[in-house]
Design a protein around this motif. Structure first.
Motif, PDB file in Angstrom:
ATOM      1  N   GLY A  78      -2.422  -6.863   1.284  1.00  0.00           N
ATOM      2  CA  GLY A  78      -3.023  -6.290   2.480  1.00  0.00           C
ATOM      3  C   GLY A  78      -2.087  -5.286   3.147  1.00  0.00           C
ATOM      4  N   GLY A  79      -2.600  -4.598   4.153  1.00  0.00           N
ATOM      5  CA  GLY A  79      -1.806  -3.620   4.896  1.00  0.00           C
ATOM      6  C   GLY A  79      -2.470  -2.262   4.936  1.00  0.00           C
ATOM      7  N   SER A  80      -1.744  -1.295   5.450  1.00  0.00           N
ATOM      8  CA  SER A  80      -2.268   0.069   5.606  1.00  0.00           C
ATOM      9  C   SER A  80      -1.226   1.071   5.165  1.00  0.00           C
ATOM     10  CB  SER A  80      -2.653   0.354   7.061  1.00  0.00           C
ATOM     11  OG  SER A  80      -3.687  -0.511   7.495  1.00  0.00           O
ATOM     12  N   THR A  81      -1.691   2.229   4.772  1.00  0.00           N
ATOM     13  CA  THR A  81      -0.816   3.341   4.441  1.00  0.00           C
ATOM     14  C   THR A  81      -1.573   4.640   4.687  1.00  0.00           C
ATOM     15  OG1 THR A  81       0.632   4.275   2.760  1.00  0.00           O
ATOM     16  CG2 THR A  81      -1.519   3.500   2.025  1.00  0.00           C
ATOM     17  N   ARG A  82      -0.821   5.718   4.754  1.00  0.00           N
ATOM     18  CA  ARG A  82      -1.423   7.021   5.009  1.00  0.00           C
ATOM     19  C   ARG A  82      -1.253   7.878   3.764  1.00  0.00           C
ATOM     20  NH1 ARG A  82      -2.103   8.364  10.702  1.00  0.00           N
ATOM     21  NH2 ARG A  82      -1.516   6.553  11.955  1.00  0.00           N
TER      22      ARG A  82
END
Length: 499
Positions: A154-158
């Motif tokens: 899981g998580g976020s990135t750009r």
């Protein structure tokens, strides 16, 4: 020997020169700098530009942060809905438990409508399976390379998506006992930011128009406020030593109006001073011309071989020189009356001053000298100058009275100031000449044998003005005149016991 050649005759055309032009041409040329109006307008424009730019930057930063928070909030909302669906564990359409992770993710996609800048992707069987609303970006290698590391934990990135700009990719893992998967959310930031940029362009146009309006208003207002200063400069350029009659127009009630009144007052004082100077020089020259003419006439007619005529001429010339010396002395006193060191003030005992002046005045003529009264206390003044003024008034009274007439000297304090006077029982002064006699070379009825120049009372008036006071003539009872010197100062307490 060289013969002198006759000079050529040249016709001369008389020309008239404007004194103002001569005065302007005589002044050094100064290179004009930036005017105050331009500097004020530029300063206002700069300040408004900085204020509008700063406000725009703050708005852009705040709105940019708000967009970021809004995007994160929308992502959190999607993840929260997925968490509720996972906690229920049953398909809302059938009420039965989900057959697997893939079924639950596809059901979630089918029940949600993504935003315009959003893509919802179901990831299971180790690949992206379904996507709403389009799989154009999902089928690229860039998406798989970016999303795969996030699916497990899981998580976020750009990531910068070609043709779409910056995007946030967020993954939320979904696990069961037999398989795993994830919900992947792709959120494009460029669309929200483009709206912000459109808003900022509109703000820039409005700010530019506001800047132009404020700058124009500042230029108009500064020109209006500085108009008296320009008039002041133009008037100062037109003023010369021969014409001080120009004055500035006074309008309004602001600080510049107060400055205009102050400058007009200064011009009034300058005009009065120059006029007085010219009158002083004209009068002095007129009075000096007579004894000089007498001297020249007697010297031209003098017979050097006649001892008797030499002696008479010598006596006459010495008498004229004495008259000129007295005139020059009086003129020097009048000239010094405007200097700061004209007076040497100290504590003066009024009773003693009055008595001393009466004693000294007795030698001026055979008159009945009387002490009208004395004031108690002391006053700070120049004792010698006050004595000079009172003796001058006494000498003037002697010239206008005869033997047996009364001349009185007195002093008093009446609550308004100290009053010193000389009273006589002569013929008096006609009312229409009360002001004339105090002017330089101003004389009323001249008694026989009076060789004065009309400067005595002018000296008295100058001494009174130097003390901040005045001198005036009044009608005495039953007849005669009383000259009163008034000093606007309260007497000090008399420290002399028994006086």
């Amino acid at each position: 020997m060289t013969a002198a050649m006759p000079a050529a005759t040249t016709a001369t055309v008389p020309t008239t020169t404007d004194p103002a032009d001569t005065r302007r041409s005589a002044r050094p040329a100064h290179r004009p700098g930036v005017s105050v109006r331009v500097r004020i307008t530029a300063a206002v424009a700069l300040l408004v530009t900085l204020a509008l730019t700063g406000a725009g930057a703050i708005v852009y930063a705040v709105e940019g942060q708000r967009i970021e928070e809004q995007v994160v909030s929308e992502i959190d909302q999607e993840l929260a809905e997925l968490a509720r669906l996972q906690d229920d564990g049953a398909n809302p359409d059938t009420g039965r438990p989900f057959a697997g992770v893939g079924t639950m993710l596809d059901t979630f996609l089918a029940r949600n409508v993504p935003d315009e800048n959003e893509i919802l992707v179901s990831w299971y069987d180790d690949r992206p399976v379904n996507a709403l609303p389009s799989k154009a970006f999902v089928d690229t290698a860039l998406f798989e390379e970016t999303a795969r590391p996030l699916v497990a934990e899981g998580g976020s990135t750009r990531v910068d998506v070609p043709g779409y700009g910056e995007a946030i990719i967020t993954a939320q893992p979904v696990r069961s006992t037999r398989e795993t998967g994830a919900l992947v959310i792709v959120t494009y930031l460029e669309e929200a930011r483009s709206e912000l940029r459109d808003t900022m362009r509109t703000y820039a146009i409005v700010a530019l128009l506001s800047l132009l309006l404020v700058t124009a208003a500042a230029a108009w207002l500064s020109g209006r406020l500085l108009a008296p200063l320009r008039t002041l400069r133009e008037t100062a350029d037109d003023i010369s030593e021969t014409d001080l009659s120009r004055r500035l127009p006074v309008t309004g009630h602001d600080d510049i109006t107060a400055l205009t009144r102050t400058v007009n007052g200064m011009l009034d004082r300058l005009e009065a001073a120059f006029r007085g100077q010219r009158e002083f020089l004209d009068d002095a020259g007129h009075e000096l011309r007579t004894p000089l003419t007498v001297l020249r006439g007697h010297l031209e007619l003098l017979d050097a071989g006649d001892p008797h005529e030499l002696a008479e001429t010598k006596e006459l010339l010495l008498d004229e020189v004495d008259r000129m010396s007295r005139l020059v002395g009086d003129l020097i006193v009048l000239a010094k009356s405007d200097r700061p060191d004209f007076l040497q003030p100290r504590s003066v005992h009024l009773a003693g001053l009055t008595a001393d002046v009466l004693t000294k005045a007795r030698g001026l003529g055979d008159r009945t000298w009387v002490l009208d009264g004395t004031a108690d206390g002391q006053v700070r003044a120049d004792e010698q100058r006050l004595t000079q003024a009172l003796l001058q008034l006494a000498d003037n009274a002697v010239k206008h009275t005869g033997p047996g007439d009364t001349i009185a000297i007195g002093s008093a304090y009446d609550g308004h100031g100290v009053r010193l006077w000389v009273r006589d029982t002569g013929p008096g002064v006609p009312p229409e000449q009360h002001r004339l006699i105090f002017e330089r070379f101003g004389r009323a009825v001249v008694p026989p044998g009076d060789e004065g120049f009309g400067l005595g009372l002018s000296i008295v008036s100058a001494i009174a003005r130097a003390h901040g006071g005045t001198v005036a003539v009044e009608d005495a009872a039953p007849h005669g005149s009383r000259f009163v010197v008034t000093l606007p100062a309260a007497p000090q307490e008399d420290p002399w016991p028994g006086s």
